[in-house]
Structures are given as structure tokens and as C-alpha cells.
Design a protein around this motif. Structure first.
Motif, PDB file in Angstrom:
ATOM      1  N   SER A   1       0.814  -1.211   0.000  1.00 42.25           N
ATOM      2  CA  SER A   1       0.000   0.000   0.000  1.00 42.25           C
ATOM      3  C   SER A   1       0.850   1.264   0.000  1.00 42.25           C
ATOM      4  CB  SER A   1      -0.911   0.005   1.231  1.00 42.25           C
ATOM      5  OG  SER A   1      -0.140  -0.067   2.419  1.00 42.25           O
ATOM      6  N   GLY A   2       2.154   1.116   0.194  1.00 45.31           N
ATOM      7  CA  GLY A   2       3.048   2.267   0.245  1.00 45.31           C
ATOM      8  C   GLY A   2       3.452   2.665   1.643  1.00 45.31           C
ATOM      9  N   ILE A   3       2.842   2.039   2.651  1.00 51.96           N
ATOM     10  CA  ILE A   3       3.182   2.351   4.046  1.00 51.96           C
ATOM     11  C   ILE A   3       4.562   1.791   4.381  1.00 51.96           C
ATOM     12  CG2 ILE A   3       2.555   1.941   6.455  1.00 51.96           C
ATOM     13  CD1 ILE A   3      -0.359   1.771   5.563  1.00 51.96           C
ATOM     14  N   GLU A   4       5.393   2.624   4.973  1.00 56.37           N
ATOM     15  CA  GLU A   4       6.680   2.176   5.506  1.00 56.37           C
ATOM     16  C   GLU A   4       6.571   2.139   7.023  1.00 56.37           C
ATOM     17  OE1 GLU A   4      10.204   4.000   3.998  1.00 56.37           O
ATOM     18  OE2 GLU A   4       9.317   4.389   2.025  1.00 56.37           O
ATOM     19  N   VAL A   5       6.597   0.955   7.583  1.00 53.50           N
ATOM     20  CA  VAL A   5       6.373   0.767   9.022  1.00 53.50           C
ATOM     21  C   VAL A   5       7.642   1.137   9.784  1.00 53.50           C
ATOM     22  CG1 VAL A   5       5.644  -0.848  10.806  1.00 53.50           C
ATOM     23  CG2 VAL A   5       4.757  -1.077   8.474  1.00 53.50           C
ATOM     24  N   ARG A   6       7.454   1.959  10.826  1.00 54.22           N
ATOM     25  CA  ARG A   6       8.601   2.411  11.621  1.00 54.22           C
ATOM     26  C   ARG A   6       8.370   2.149  13.097  1.00 54.22           C
ATOM     27  NH1 ARG A   6       9.012   8.317   8.605  1.00 54.22           N
ATOM     28  NH2 ARG A   6       9.666   7.511   6.558  1.00 54.22           N
ATOM     29  N   HIS A   7       9.452   2.225  13.841  1.00 50.25           N
ATOM     30  CA  HIS A   7       9.378   2.121  15.303  1.00 50.25           C
ATOM     31  C   HIS A   7       9.111   3.533  15.828  1.00 50.25           C
ATOM     32  CE1 HIS A   7      10.127   1.310  19.444  1.00 50.25           C
ATOM     33  NE2 HIS A   7      10.626   0.101  19.216  1.00 50.25           N
ATOM     34  N   GLY A   8       7.817   3.895  15.873  1.00 47.69           N
ATOM     35  CA  GLY A   8       7.482   5.259  16.239  1.00 47.69           C
ATOM     36  C   GLY A   8       6.716   5.362  17.538  1.00 47.69           C
ATOM     37  N   GLU A   9       6.178   6.559  17.766  1.00 47.59           N
ATOM     38  CA  GLU A   9       5.337   6.819  18.934  1.00 47.59           C
ATOM     39  C   GLU A   9       4.014   7.402  18.466  1.00 47.59           C
ATOM     40  OE1 GLU A   9       7.021   9.290  21.902  1.00 47.59           O
ATOM     41  OE2 GLU A   9       8.594   7.859  22.475  1.00 47.59           O
ATOM     42  N   VAL A  10       2.943   7.014  19.145  1.00 53.11           N
ATOM     43  CA  VAL A  10       1.621   7.555  18.858  1.00 53.11           C
ATOM     44  C   VAL A  10       1.059   8.127  20.159  1.00 53.11           C
ATOM     45  CG1 VAL A  10      -0.702   7.082  18.002  1.00 53.11           C
ATOM     46  CG2 VAL A  10       1.250   5.814  17.066  1.00 53.11           C
ATOM     47  N   ARG A  11       0.950   9.449  20.187  1.00 52.47           N
ATOM     48  CA  ARG A  11       0.485  10.144  21.395  1.00 52.47           C
ATOM     49  C   ARG A  11       1.304   9.746  22.619  1.00 52.47           C
ATOM     50  NH1 ARG A  11      -4.768  12.359  21.447  1.00 52.47           N
ATOM     51  NH2 ARG A  11      -5.257  13.167  19.364  1.00 52.47           N
ATOM     52  N   GLY A  12       2.631   9.695  22.431  1.00 57.51           N
ATOM     53  CA  GLY A  12       3.523   9.437  23.545  1.00 57.51           C
ATOM     54  C   GLY A  12       3.724   7.979  23.894  1.00 57.51           C
ATOM     55  N   ILE A  13       3.090   7.062  23.185  1.00 56.82           N
ATOM     56  CA  ILE A  13       3.225   5.632  23.466  1.00 56.82           C
ATOM     57  C   ILE A  13       4.018   4.973  22.341  1.00 56.82           C
ATOM     58  CG2 ILE A  13       2.002   3.454  23.824  1.00 56.82           C
ATOM     59  CD1 ILE A  13       1.613   5.379  26.105  1.00 56.82           C
ATOM     60  N   PRO A  14       5.102   4.259  22.654  1.00 52.84           N
ATOM     61  CA  PRO A  14       5.867   3.565  21.619  1.00 52.84           C
ATOM     62  C   PRO A  14       4.989   2.545  20.884  1.00 52.84           C
ATOM     63  CG  PRO A  14       7.086   3.620  23.686  1.00 52.84           C
ATOM     64  CD  PRO A  14       5.698   4.093  24.006  1.00 52.84           C
ATOM     65  N   SER A  15       5.203   2.465  19.572  1.00 49.11           N
ATOM     66  CA  SER A  15       4.431   1.517  18.757  1.00 49.11           C
ATOM     67  C   SER A  15       5.365   0.889  17.733  1.00 49.11           C
ATOM     68  CB  SER A  15       3.272   2.232  18.057  1.00 49.11           C
ATOM     69  OG  SER A  15       2.421   1.310  17.409  1.00 49.11           O
ATOM     70  N   PRO A  16       6.011  -0.223  18.093  1.00 45.35           N
ATOM     71  CA  PRO A  16       6.995  -0.859  17.209  1.00 45.35           C
ATOM     72  C   PRO A  16       6.343  -1.794  16.187  1.00 45.35           C
ATOM     73  CG  PRO A  16       6.938  -1.979  19.311  1.00 45.35           C
ATOM     74  CD  PRO A  16       5.945  -0.865  19.419  1.00 45.35           C
ATOM     75  N   GLY A  17       5.668  -1.200  15.216  1.00 46.72           N
ATOM     76  CA  GLY A  17       4.999  -2.013  14.209  1.00 46.72           C
ATOM     77  C   GLY A  17       3.522  -1.681  14.143  1.00 46.72           C
ATOM     78  N   MET A  18       2.779  -2.447  13.340  1.00 48.01           N
ATOM     79  CA  MET A  18       1.353  -2.185  13.199  1.00 48.01           C
ATOM     80  C   MET A  18       0.594  -3.464  12.828  1.00 48.01           C
ATOM     81  SD  MET A  18       1.139  -0.238   9.476  1.00 48.01           S
ATOM     82  CE  MET A  18      -0.626  -0.467   9.299  1.00 48.01           C
ATOM     83  N   LEU A  19      -0.643  -3.540  13.314  1.00 40.61           N
ATOM     84  CA  LEU A  19      -1.578  -4.558  12.870  1.00 40.61           C
ATOM     85  C   LEU A  19      -2.242  -4.052  11.589  1.00 40.61           C
ATOM     86  CD1 LEU A  19      -3.151  -5.450  16.334  1.00 40.61           C
ATOM     87  CD2 LEU A  19      -1.380  -6.718  15.091  1.00 40.61           C
ATOM     88  N   CYS A  20      -2.557  -4.956  10.654  1.00 40.72           N
ATOM     89  CA  CYS A  20      -2.861  -4.532   9.287  1.00 40.72           C
ATOM     90  C   CYS A  20      -4.279  -4.881   8.840  1.00 40.72           C
ATOM     91  CB  CYS A  20      -1.883  -5.186   8.315  1.00 40.72           C
ATOM     92  SG  CYS A  20      -0.147  -4.827   8.661  1.00 40.72           S
TER      93      CYS A  20
END
Length: 391
Positions: A101-120
Motif C-alpha cells: 500500500s506504500g506504508i513504511e512501518v517504523r518504530h514510532g510513537e503515537v500520542r507518547g506511546i511507543p508503537s513498534p509495528g502495526m496490525l494490518c
């Protein structure tokens, strides 16, 4: 029209055969392959995650924290999908994954909470445009952390066959017919459709009447009891998606699977909605109205063939079923329709109503009337697998 190489390979031994190269031979010998495409490619990094707990996000009402088991380790990611549940099984893309889909998954933060990956979702994985929720893998026999592609038999190779080039070949509107040609090209045997000796009784399960003027040369029906309506397994849903058909429920999906496989459209009625326990195949009355499954009210003419019960029309023959007898979540008994309708009559009705459906496209091609009984038996086999316990 798309056909699946993996599905063909269930009918013919294609070991050692390159589907891209064979597409050229098929074009020269049978019908034009317009394009060869990959379905479910570039998903090697996606894993299977089992969700063990779901907690609210401390700083966002619509976000939640999903703790997942992947390769024996716990990973907590932020997720906004409304259908996220404890115990759910979903595809997981770890950091560093680039999705179709063009998404590049990163080890980021969402509203101050670490989010190492994503459910799809299906859309995230490039499998469809459905992004309303996560792709549920419930019921899939795969361990947490297993590769998504391997567990789902992906990627698949799809042949896009030019519809115009098979207009004169109604047998090629089903994958089994395409597989027959592949078998001939390869000089390998074609496996029989698995129906396990299922037979149809001579006595109809309902009061069946077919008018001589109905444009219907053959009508096969069967009753299936103890049906449990639910979601089809993910492999079935993705097979339908790959060929452009939206999954709906195991019963409706079974009709579509068999249509795609044999080329003969089927329709399933909720048995309790057939008033008077009757099926009457007849010409419509002039001005007779029917609300079809798409929610539109159709005004019919005497040139239209309908399937009716004792009180009125319940389907527009060869085109689309009626909303008054559709399969519902609490349906427990199903009446199957497998019929052979006149090609010209279906074409006139579909044109007059401005409806172009998978069903009408096939019936317009003069299908072999013998297919209806074959498709009915195949449906009984498929539904027995998708709704265990039905009889």
C-alpha cells in the motif's frame, strides 16, 4: 476476468511450469491473456500476531494498546481499528516493513506511546481497498510469529483473460474450464471436481413449478438444513478478493466459489422466506415490482423471467436475487438454486434494467445446461466444509 494459478494447480499438476511463460502459449492456443499479475506479493516481512490483551490509550479515546505474541515475545502496539479484540489473530508488520500500500512501518510513537509495528487491514497489505477494520485471521492454523504469506499460500499469480476472446467459449467462464485447457496444453490429466459421490434427489425439496414460457430450460434446487451462517475462513475470503468478488458470508461465498469454479451461477434463498414453501419459475407480470439485493426497486415486464414463491417474485432470474429472501445472520435452512436460463432473455433483462452482474455475464454466454446439476453437487460439498454440521 481473472483466474487464479493456485486454483488451477489444484485441478492440474503444474509442477515445474512457469505461469508467465505458459500465459503466452495459452494466448496463442486458447484465449488472450491480457496481463499476468501477482496477488499478495511483497509481504514476506509480515507475521501473524495473537492479541492477548487490549487496553485503552491513556491520551486518545479512539486508540487502544494491543499486546501481541509474536515469535514467543510480547509486543505492544497502538491500534485504532474498531474490531480489535482480545484473542484475535491479525497480520503484523514489524518496523522496517514496506507494505504494498506504500506504508513504511517504523518504530514510532503515537500520542507518547511507543508503537513498534502495526496490525494490518486488507488495504494496508494491498489485498483489497477494505480499510474499515483489521484482516481477521481467526481460525487460521498457524502459530504466532509465522510468516503471513506462507500461512495463506501467497503470493498467487493471476491471469487476466480478455472477456471478448471467451465470448464464444462459455466453458472458459469457470476456472475448471480454464484448467481443462491448461491440462491439454501440458499433456497432464485434469483432476475431477471433488463432490465425493454427492447425489441429488429426484423429488424437489419444495413445491417446484417451471412455466413452459419462463425461458428456463433446467431448474435444480436443494435444501440444506442446520446451516450456521458466519464468516468464511480467511483463505476463502482472500481467494474471492483476488478474483474481484466481495466476501459476504460462508453461504453466499460458497455460491460465488462454485460459480467461479464451474462457471454456473448459483443463488441461495433463506428457506423460511419462501412463502407457501414454493418455487415458481415464470414470466413477470407487466409492472410487477421486485426489490433486488442491491436495494433498488425493479419494475418488470412480461419479457422478464422471475423466481417467485406463492405470493410474489423473490429473484430476477439469471441476474440478481431479491432482498426479501436473502441469506441473513440467523438463517438456518437454505434453498439452493442452480438453473439454466435462456441467454438472450437474460441479456435483454440485464440491459433493460441497467444491471451487469457476474451471473448475467455468464448466462448470456449460452452455458451448458448440464452444468447446473454439477454446480449444485459441488455447492453441497463446499458448504459442508464452510458450515460443518449442515445436512
Amino acid at each position: 476476468m481473472f483466474v487464479s494459478w493456485r486454483w488451477i494447480s489444484e485441478m492440474v499438476d503444474t509442477s515445474g511450469i512457469d505461469p508467465v511463460q505458459l500465459a503466452d502459449r495459452f494466448t496463442l492456443a486458447v484465449a488472450e491473456i491480457e496481463e499476468v499479475v501477482a496477488f499478495g506479493a511483497d509481504l514476506q516481512g509480515v507475521r501473524i500476531a495473537h492479541v492477548t490483551s487490549v487496553e485503552p490509550h491513556p491520551d486518545a479515546d479512539k486508540l487502544r494498546l494491543a499486546t501481541c505474541i509474536i515469535d514467543g515475545e510480547q509486543v505492544t502496539v497502538v491500534c485504532g481499528a474498531p474490531d480489535l479484540t482480545v484473542g484475535g489473530v491479525y497480520p503484523f508488520a514489524p518496523p522496517g516493513t514496506k507494505l504494498p500500500s506504500g506504508i513504511e512501518v517504523r518504530h514510532g510513537e503515537v500520542r507518547g506511546i511507543p508503537s513498534p509495528g502495526m496490525l494490518c487491514s486488507e488495504a494496508d497489505l494491498g489485498l483489497s481497498d477494505d480499510h474499515d477494520g483489521l484482516l481477521s485471521l481467526d481460525g487460521l492454523d498457524a502459530t504466532a510469529g509465522a510468516g503471513f504469506s506462507g500461512a495463506l499460500g501467497l503470493p498467487d499469480t493471476l491471469w487476466e483473460i480478455d472477456n471478448k476472446s471467451v465470448t464464444h467459449r462459455p466453458d472458459l467462464w469457470g476456472i475448471y474450464g480454464v484448467a481443462r485447457e491448461v491440462a491439454a496444453l501440458l499433456g497432464r490429466p485434469l483432476r475431477p471436481l471433488p463432490v465425493d459421490g454427492l447425489a441429488l434427489q429426484k423429488t424437489p425439496p419444495v413445491a417446484l413449478s417451471v412455466s413452459e414460457t419462463s425461458h428456463c430450460s433446467r431448474y435444480v434446487c436443494a435444501k440444506i438444513d442446520h446451516v450456521t451462517v458466519g464468516r468464511s475462513p480467511v483463505a476463502v475470503r482472500l481467494r474471492l478478493r483476488s478474483l474481484g468478488v466481495r466476501p459476504i458470508s460462508n453461504v453466499v461465498d460458497a455460491t460465488n466459489l462454485v460459480m467461479l469454479e464451474t462457471g454456473n451461477p448459483l443463488h441461495a434463498f433463506d428457506a423460511r422466506d419462501l412463502r407457501g414453501g414454493a418455487i415458481i419459475v415464470r414470466q413477470a407480470g407487466d409492472g410487477e415490482a421486485l426489490v433486488t439485493l442491491d436495494g433498488n426497486t425493479r419494475t418488470l415486464t412480461t419479457d422478464d423471467c422471475v423466481i417467485a414463491d406463492a405470493q410474489g417474485a423473490v429473484a430476477l432470474a439469471g441476474v440478481m436475487g431479491g432482498a426479501n429472501s436473502e441469506i441473513k445472520d440467523d438463517t438456518t435452512a437454505v434453498i439452493l438454486e442452480a438453473a439454466s436460463f435462456d441467454a438472450a432473455a437474460v441479456r435483454r433483462t440485464a440491459t433493460r434494467q441497467g444491471m451487469r452482474t457476474e451471473s448475467s455475464a455468464r448466462f448470456e454466454k449460452h452455458l451448458d445446461s448440464n452444468l447446473s446439476a454439477i454446480a449444485a453437487r459441488r455447492f453441497l460439498k463446499v458448504l459442508s466444509e464452510l458450515s460443518p454440521g449442515c445436512v
